[in-house]
Design a protein around this motif. Structure first.
Motif, PDB file in Angstrom:
ATOM      1  N   PRO A  45      10.432  -2.573   2.953  1.00 50.95           N
ATOM      2  CA  PRO A  45      11.537  -1.800   2.895  1.00 50.95           C
ATOM      3  C   PRO A  45      12.142  -1.161   4.241  1.00 50.95           C
ATOM      4  O   PRO A  45      13.247  -0.778   4.527  1.00 50.95           O
ATOM      5  N   VAL A  46      10.955  -0.779   5.087  1.00 52.90           N
ATOM      6  CA  VAL A  46      11.196  -0.166   6.226  1.00 52.90           C
ATOM      7  C   VAL A  46      12.183  -0.992   7.080  1.00 52.90           C
ATOM      8  O   VAL A  46      13.141  -0.583   8.155  1.00 52.90           O
ATOM      9  N   THR A 101       0.146   2.585   6.238  1.00 48.65           N
ATOM     10  CA  THR A 101       0.064   3.248   5.127  1.00 48.65           C
ATOM     11  C   THR A 101       0.900   3.043   3.984  1.00 48.65           C
ATOM     12  O   THR A 101       1.948   2.329   4.056  1.00 48.65           O
ATOM     13  N   SER A 102       0.490   3.247   2.709  1.00 51.96           N
ATOM     14  CA  SER A 102       1.141   3.128   1.518  1.00 51.96           C
ATOM     15  C   SER A 102       2.559   3.864   1.377  1.00 51.96           C
ATOM     16  O   SER A 102       3.566   3.349   0.546  1.00 51.96           O
ATOM     17  N   GLN A 103       2.828   4.892   2.219  1.00 46.66           N
ATOM     18  CA  GLN A 103       3.715   5.816   2.311  1.00 46.66           C
ATOM     19  C   GLN A 103       4.933   5.144   3.094  1.00 46.66           C
ATOM     20  O   GLN A 103       6.121   5.838   3.322  1.00 46.66           O
ATOM     21  N   GLY A 104       4.836   4.188   3.858  1.00 52.87           N
ATOM     22  CA  GLY A 104       5.803   3.612   4.658  1.00 52.87           C
ATOM     23  C   GLY A 104       5.762   3.869   6.140  1.00 52.87           C
ATOM     24  O   GLY A 104       6.784   3.824   6.632  1.00 52.87           O
ATOM     25  N   GLY A 105       4.534   4.456   6.579  1.00 57.72           N
ATOM     26  CA  GLY A 105       4.477   4.961   8.108  1.00 57.72           C
ATOM     27  C   GLY A 105       3.110   4.251   8.493  1.00 57.72           C
ATOM     28  O   GLY A 105       2.499   3.274   7.705  1.00 57.72           O
ATOM     29  N   ALA A 116       8.696 -12.654   8.643  1.00 57.53           N
ATOM     30  CA  ALA A 116       7.770 -11.793   8.704  1.00 57.53           C
ATOM     31  C   ALA A 116       8.158 -10.076   8.591  1.00 57.53           C
ATOM     32  O   ALA A 116       8.014  -9.576   9.490  1.00 57.53           O
ATOM     33  N   LEU A 117       8.786 -10.177   7.450  1.00 58.92           N
ATOM     34  CA  LEU A 117       9.544  -9.007   6.988  1.00 58.92           C
ATOM     35  C   LEU A 117       8.800  -7.683   7.332  1.00 58.92           C
ATOM     36  O   LEU A 117       9.067  -6.761   7.946  1.00 58.92           O
ATOM     37  N   SER A 118       7.497  -7.700   6.823  1.00 57.85           N
ATOM     38  CA  SER A 118       6.597  -6.533   6.788  1.00 57.85           C
ATOM     39  C   SER A 118       6.154  -6.363   8.094  1.00 57.85           C
ATOM     40  O   SER A 118       6.058  -5.202   8.561  1.00 57.85           O
TER      41      SER A 118
END
Length: 687
Positions: free
Chosen positions: A271-272, A244-248, A483-485
């Protein structure tokens, strides 16, 4: 042994991270298929299965969880592929989406037309009803008028409906009644009620997020159902989650009912991952740059928290539409490995924003591309070994890259091919630096006191150059940084964001009223943890409020120290935290002023994985490879050492100009920089 998959679909490559039960990681990439993104997902899984020496069906049969980051929602909006949507609003207020909140990037530039509303006025319908700010019914809902409107909507061929009435966040009775009428009169037609999707006080943002969500429901519902079906057919029978856009992450079936959460799906995970890999000092500021084939995404980790913003636009600020939803604060620009370099009629060099994408790709890919890109410039300078791309699985056409740069850039500028390629890299670097400046210096953050975390397949080409230009102390390239994301998605938590509006003032704080709201939010969080989050290894709730100085126009989000207020001491702590947060953001605060709170937030996070990054499996290859000539920026051709990233021993220091390679990235260690491998497998570069 069970497997966990994380797939991030980018503009050029689809990244896949695979983790075993004991934390061993493997990384794979497949070309993205823009016409059918799910095909790229299946292709990446097939490549992983082949690397493991297994049949795809048997390999996927061991899968427990698959997390998917996708750009399908934003692509549908950009390409105009969303559903034909109607907007139902309170009578007398049909221009909410037309007037928006005003504002222009260039106040006196009247040559730029005002943006058309997300839902046209022809599909905007005024409903006779009115609820006041106190929640009292001023004008009862005219159900006969609503039925007549729904008949007109059906005749107009509408595919989705957004309903946003004034003050429904205080009393949602009228929106709920309209929802019941839609289900009765137009069964099966997707609709969104504003008080459910975004209980925000700001009318435009609430209406905008409602209409965007409704317009995405048909296309994202079909995509999610198709994704799950095709994964099942391929042999995967585990749980499908979506970033999701919220980082979860959320279950695919659940997020299909609220697809507005998917607009910034992919970039939110970088960033996670950076927070997990660079957590040695939680107080340190991390600048996170994720360089893919199409875009450069920059975000932050500050004091151990990932900043989020409601100022999220679908394009340029004020020249596009605001989502109105909280989202990880990410700035994206068209500067990636596939960004096209070109010279305009005035002899000025440009890099991007257009990209060669996955089809046809850079010239060196040999897939029909004719225009030089950042990747072609990196090949020309020796940053990328043309024979070792993707671990040797794909040989690059270096001669083609050189010819394209010579024709399109070097000749028009009167430069040598090497000088033209260096100019391409330098200009792309400057674009990236300016994007970082926007999210750091413009928000009162000093980049010279931060660490730059570089991720994405093209990050290593200029990460040292970016850090030097910013004055950063060091660069961190994670072991799975290419593949950071995807690596962030692998360790992300199952989350749900709950929000409620309740106004109070610090000089007359309604402790009982606020605690009642917080108790309601906790009940919603507990229900989520007991439902979708059942069996989680850990459950945490992050509390915050949106507050402002008295009569100030805009709020800021302030974390809460406690889940309920016990007395005046807790209120004083909130006020002090607000002043500090205001000082951090705006470099000014008024310590003696009272504040007012507008809304309250609770985000429940259910840990479904280990929560800690794993390590890539060692491949047994030597750490030191054959040296080769490299044209470093500003230094010319140097015979550079070449190292294998995964095989570099912990503590091994690299002091000479060098290239550090893995199967999926190439990291340029410019002259004067020093690098070593830490205990977590990160490559740390002192610039």
């Amino acid at each position: 042994m069970g497997l966990r998959f994380a797939v991030d679909t980018g503009g050029t490559f689809t990244d896949l991270m695979v983790a075993t039960d004991d934390g061993v990681l493997s990384m794979h990439k497949a070309s993205t298929t823009p016409s059918d993104p799910v095909a790229g997902v299946i292709d990446s899984l097939r490549i992983a299965a082949e690397a493991a020496g297994e049949d795809l069906k048997a390999y996927l049969g061991r899968g427990e969880i698959l997390v998917h980051g996708t750009t399908h929602a934003i692509n549908a909006i950009v390409t105009g592929s969303t559903a034909r949507t109607a907007f139902l609003t309170t009578q007398g207020h049909p221009d909410t989406l037309v007037f928006r909140e005003g504002g222009r990037i260039e106040p006196f530039n009247f040559t730029v037309p005002y943006t058309e509303p997300y839902v046209p006025r022809a599909l905007t319908y005024e409903v006779p009803e009115r609820i006041t700010v106190s929640g009292a019914v001023r004008t009862p809902l005219d159900e006969a008028a609503v039925i007549a409107i729904l008949d007109r909507i059906e005749a107009a061929g509408v595919e989705a409906i957004g309903v946003s009435f004034l003050w429904s966040v205080v009393n949602p009775a009228h929106e709920l009644a309209v929802g019941a009428l839609i289900e009765k009169r137009l069964p099966g037609l997707p609709y969104t009620l504003s008080h459910r999707i975004n209980p925000s006080i700001r009318e435009y943002r609430r209406a905008s997020s409602t209409c965007i969500d409704a317009s995405l429901k048909p296309v994202m519902g079909a995509y999610m159902h198709g994704l799950e079906r095709r994964l099942r057919e391929a042999g995967f029978h585990g749980r499908v989650l979506v970033v999701t856009s919220q980082g979860g992450v959320m279950d695919a079936s659940r997020v299909a009912e609220a697809p507005v959460h998917l607009i910034n799906s992919g970039p939110s995970m970088a960033p996670v991952a950076a927070k997990a890999y660079g957590a040695a000092d939680p107080a340190e500021t991390l600048i996170v740059g994720d360089t893919g084939g199409t875009t450069f995404d920059v975000s932050l980790v500050r004091r151990g928290r990932i900043p989020r913003s409601r100022e999220t636009w679908l394009g340029q600020p004020f020249r596009s539409h605001m989502t109105g939803m909280p989202s990880v604060d990410v700035k994206s620009i068209g500067a990636g490995g596939g960004s096209i370099a070109w010279v305009d009629a005035g002899g000025l060099l440009h890099v991007g924003p257009k990209s060669a994408g996955a089809v046809p790709g850079p010239v060196c890919y040999g897939r029909g591309g004719r225009r030089p890109t950042l990747t072609d410039a990196a090949v020309a300078l020796g940053f990328i070994d043309a024979q070792f791309f993707l671990g040797g699985k794909m040989a690059l056409d270096k001669a083609g890259a050189l010819d394209a740069i010579r024709t399109d850039v070097a000749a028009p500028l009167g430069k040598t091919v090497e000088a033209a390629a260096e100019a391409i890299v330098a200009l792309a670097t400057e674009h990236m630096v300016q994007a970082i400046m926007d999210i750091t210096v413009n928000q009162g953050i000093d980049p010279t006191r931060a660490t730059f975390v570089a991720g994405g397949g093209a990050a290593g080409l200029n990460c040292v150059a970016i850090a030097r230009r910013l004055g950063c102390r060091r660069v961190l390239v994670t072991e799975a940084g290419a593949a950071l994301s995807a690596s962030g998605a692998l360790i992300s938590d199952l989350t749900s964001h709950q929000q409620a509006m309740f106004h109070s003032r610090s000089d007359a704080f309604d402790i009982d009223g606020v605690n009642g709201v917080l108790a309601g939010l906790k009940a919603s969080c507990d229900a989520f943890a007991a439902g979708p989050g059942a069996g989680a290894k850990a459950v945490e709730i992050d509390w915050s409020t949106e507050a402002r100085y008295m009569d100030q126009a805009w709020e800021i989000e302030v974390p809460l120290r406690v889940p309920a207020f016990a007395g005046d001491g807790d209120v004083r702590a909130l006020v002090a935290d607000f002043h500090q947060m205001h000082q951090d953001i705006f470099a000014v605060s008024d310590e003696g002023a009272d504040i007012e709170t507008v809304s309250w937030n609770a985000e429940v996070r259910c840990r479904i994985g280990s929560g800690t990054p794993g390590r890539l499996a060692a491949d047994g290859r030597p750490a030191r490879l054959m040296s080769r000539p490299v044209h470093f920026l500003g230094a010319g051709w140097i015979d550079a050492d070449v190292w294998r990233l995964e095989s570099i021993p912990e503590g091994q220091v690299i002091t000479e100009p060098a290239i550090v390679e893995s199967d999926f990235t190439s990291i340029v260690i410019d002259p004067g920089a020093k690098a070593w491998r830490d205990a977590s497998g990160n490559l740390v570069i002192e610039v």
